[in-house]
Design an enzyme around this catalytic site. Structure first.
Site, PDB file in Angstrom:
ATOM      1  N   HIS A 196       0.899  -1.161   0.000  1.00 40.64           N
ATOM      2  CA  HIS A 196       0.000   0.000   0.000  1.00 40.64           C
ATOM      3  C   HIS A 196       0.930   1.201   0.000  1.00 40.64           C
ATOM      4  O   HIS A 196       1.593   1.471   0.997  1.00 40.64           O
ATOM      5  CB  HIS A 196      -0.892  -0.071   1.246  1.00 40.64           C
ATOM      6  CG  HIS A 196      -1.723   1.148   1.504  1.00 40.64           C
ATOM      7  ND1 HIS A 196      -2.990   1.065   2.039  1.00 40.64           N
ATOM      8  CD2 HIS A 196      -1.498   2.476   1.344  1.00 40.64           C
ATOM      9  CE1 HIS A 196      -3.490   2.277   2.203  1.00 40.64           C
ATOM     10  NE2 HIS A 196      -2.594   3.148   1.780  1.00 40.64           N
ATOM     11  N   HIS A 209      -5.251  -2.522  -3.839  1.00 48.48           N
ATOM     12  CA  HIS A 209      -6.098  -1.425  -4.353  1.00 48.48           C
ATOM     13  C   HIS A 209      -5.302  -0.521  -5.302  1.00 48.48           C
ATOM     14  O   HIS A 209      -5.069   0.656  -5.041  1.00 48.48           O
ATOM     15  CB  HIS A 209      -6.759  -0.625  -3.245  1.00 48.48           C
ATOM     16  CG  HIS A 209      -5.954  -0.461  -1.994  1.00 48.48           C
ATOM     17  ND1 HIS A 209      -4.770   0.220  -1.954  1.00 48.48           N
ATOM     18  CD2 HIS A 209      -6.171  -0.893  -0.734  1.00 48.48           C
ATOM     19  CE1 HIS A 209      -4.289   0.200  -0.729  1.00 48.48           C
ATOM     20  NE2 HIS A 209      -5.132  -0.477   0.035  1.00 48.48           N
ATOM     21  N   HIS A 240      -8.490   5.468   8.569  1.00 46.40           N
ATOM     22  CA  HIS A 240      -7.099   5.901   8.717  1.00 46.40           C
ATOM     23  C   HIS A 240      -6.917   6.921   9.835  1.00 46.40           C
ATOM     24  O   HIS A 240      -5.950   7.677   9.835  1.00 46.40           O
ATOM     25  CB  HIS A 240      -6.554   6.392   7.376  1.00 46.40           C
ATOM     26  CG  HIS A 240      -6.381   5.272   6.404  1.00 46.40           C
ATOM     27  ND1 HIS A 240      -5.342   4.373   6.492  1.00 46.40           N
ATOM     28  CD2 HIS A 240      -7.149   4.853   5.368  1.00 46.40           C
ATOM     29  CE1 HIS A 240      -5.468   3.467   5.538  1.00 46.40           C
ATOM     30  NE2 HIS A 240      -6.560   3.733   4.853  1.00 46.40           N
TER      31      HIS A 240
END
Length: 569
Positions: free
Chosen positions: A248, A274, A322
């Site tokens: 990520h 992603h 987050h």
């Protein structure tokens, strides 16, 4: 004496055969049976007055002589290997044979022997698939496992320690102590598991310690600092110890841009989570790396597919996941930089082209653990409606598209993570982790889920009724989900180093440990039916995405199949 019956009557009795077509749920996806391994007039079927009876379709062969433990009759197999009809024999928790079942003493062409020790599962009129593999799990809550299992997922890989704030944001289990505790906890659930360790370190010792402690993969996450130094260190350790690395990347571009990350990777194999970027990654152009041969690109399911609600829900989702604060302008700017309609729209098309290869959930951390399979097929349906038939199709059907999309949550993540020798497809020798579906409910609610050939959940009616079908009918745990059957039906995937160190014995684990292998040196070319390598460009001002010079754009869906009509109660 041979006789002819209408196709509709045949399909009602034995399921569809070669040339017949089946609609998947309420989508526009139509599959056509490519071939039939059963023999007309010699089909086996269980029931009163039916074929599987002593001296007829059931032989006198004992289990020791080769009779199957279970036979799934007349199933329509939907797999990356093809769309075809066959009987499937299960033995010792694995797929033993695919072909024609019956009694070799009374029937021709039998290669799956039914004996007195054989159980029968009626597959006629049903679709059989491999169990799904969700390779992007935040282990935030153990209740996720039920949601995943009852959706058709039989393997989960990820990291975490529960609802700690590190886990709420990142798929990392930090350190061998936490890895040990998580493996001990996951020993109790009817699901295959793998643990990813925290990969963010600039020196190798801590990473080696985690891999030897049971991690089967390592995760680099920007919230722990995905710097070029950490990337290089983690990949070097992974190459030495044969585990996959998931990444990520750095949304804020603090330690470098996408080009710097690519340079740090140095052409080594990496699973990019992603890859579109809404779930995190270099803004706005992380999507470019799906054209790199060494990158195994995946999506998480909130952006699957692009709808009129996608952008709005993502901002709040991101703020929570987050640990951001809406009162801090910089936090809001961080969130807004990640959510781009142009790249999300392009992601739909890149999946349809086979340039994005894997779909996973990102469970409870910008993803829905029970919707990997649903959202995969919603994406396929949206692309069928908007782009028409794939040019690769060879008939008036969607077989190629269906095979491409089912590979995204079965065989391709299994290849990426070194466990394709065990799971990911319906092939002889692999674990019998299987899902049986009513075509009308395909991808939404499995009729039955098997782990290593044992039924772990199924649609079941009122258990106080005189028959199993009265309402309310819903998915419930079955015997395979209880007692010591759990430890015999599911496995834990670990590194080869951890297995060699006998961590199962050290930690007192009861599930079998399987070592991952072959995770390094693979690339996009190895991902089945999803190996396209377009050259991707992103306009830094408009965020428009082009593949080999062609603008990739599509409209958001306003209505999706496999949605409200299936969840009224």
């Amino acid at each position: 004496m041979p006789t002819k019956i209408p196709r509709t009557n045949y399909a009602a009795m034995f399921g569809p055969t070669t040339g017949d077509k089946v609609r998947l749920a309420d989508t526009d996806l139509i599959i056509e049976v490519e071939r039939d391994h059963t023999i007309y007039g010699e089909e086996v079927k269980f029931g009163g007055g039916k074929v599987i009876r002593d001296g007829m379709g059931q032989s006198q062969v004992t289990r020791a002589q080769g009779a199957m433990d279970t036979v799934i009759t007349n199933a329509l197999i939907v797999d990356h290997t093809g769309i075809y009809k066959a009987d499937v024999g299960l033995r010792d928790g694995r797929i033993a044979r695919i072909g024609k079942a019956g009694n070799p003493d009374t029937q021709p062409g039998v290669d799956i022997i039914i004996g007195p020790s054989t159980e029968a599962i009626a597959g006629e009129g049903k679709i059989l698939t491999a169990g799904g593999f969700d390779s992007h799990i935040h282990f935030i809550a153990p209740q996720q496992i039920d949601d995943a299992l009852h959706s058709g997922v039989t393997t989960m890989l990820g990291g975490g320690t529960g609802p700690a704030h590190g886990t709420l944001a990142t798929t990392c289990t930090p350190g061998s102590w936490h890895i040990g505790r998580m493996l001990q906890a996951l020993d109790a659930f009817p699901m295959n598991f793998g643990i990813s360790g925290k990969g963010n370190a600039s020196q190798p010792a801590a990473l080696v310690e985690m891999i030897e402690g049971g991690a089967c993969a390592m995760k680099l996450h920007e919230d722990w600092g995905t710097t070029p130094g950490a990337i290089d260190c983690c990949l070097s350790v992974a190459d030495d110890m044969d585990v996959q690395v998931m990444i990520h990347t750095d949304t804020l571009n603090e330690s470098g841009f996408v080009e710097n990350t690519v340079a740090a990777i140095k052409g080594r194999t990496i699973h990019a989570f992603h890859t579109e970027g809404a779930g995190g990654g270099h803004a706005p152009d992380i999507i470019k790396i799906c054209g790199d041969a060494n990158v195994l690109p995946s999506s998480t399911n909130p952006t699957r597919p692009f709808t009129v609600n996608t952008l709005e829900e993502h901002l709040d989702m991101l703020m929570v996941c987050h640990h951001l604060d809406k009162s801090i302008p910089e936090d809001v700017a961080f969130a807004e930089s990640r959510i781009r309609r142009e790249t999300i729209a392009a992601e739909d098309i890149l999946h349809d082209m086979g340039a994005f290869s894997i779909i996973a959930s990102d469970s409870q951390a910008m993803g829905r653990v029970g919707e990997v399979i649903i959202r995969t097929w919603q994406t396929a349906d949206k692309m069928k409606k908007q782009r028409g038939a794939l040019t690769e199709e060879t008939g008036d059907n969607d077989n190629m598209r269906v095979r491409r999309y089912i590979a995204k949550y079965t065989i391709n993540p299994a290849i990426a993570h070194g466990i394709a020798h065990e799971i990911g497809s319906i092939e002889v020798g692999k674990r019998a982790d299987l899902c049986l579906w009513n075509p009308a409910f395909f991808g939404v609610k499995p009729e039955m889920v098997l782990m290593a050939g044992t039924i772990v959940c199924a649609q079941m009616g009122d258990t106080n009724a005189s028959i199993p079908t009265p309402q309310p009918v819903y998915s419930r745990p079955m015997f395979g989900a209880f007692g010591r059957s759990v430890e015999r039906s599911a496995v834990l995937f670990v590194s080869g180093a951890a297995k060699s160190a006998n961590i199962g014995e050290t930690l007192g684990l009861r599930k079998e440990l399987i070592a991952v292998k072959g995770t390094r040196g693979i690339g996009k070319k190895d991902l089945i039916l999803n190996d396209a390598l377009p050259h991707i460009e992103v306009n830094p001002e408009t965020y428009e995405v082009r593949a080999d010079g062609e603008l990739l754009t599509c409209q958001p869906a306003e209505v999706l199949p496999m949605a409200q009509r299936y969840f009224l109660f």
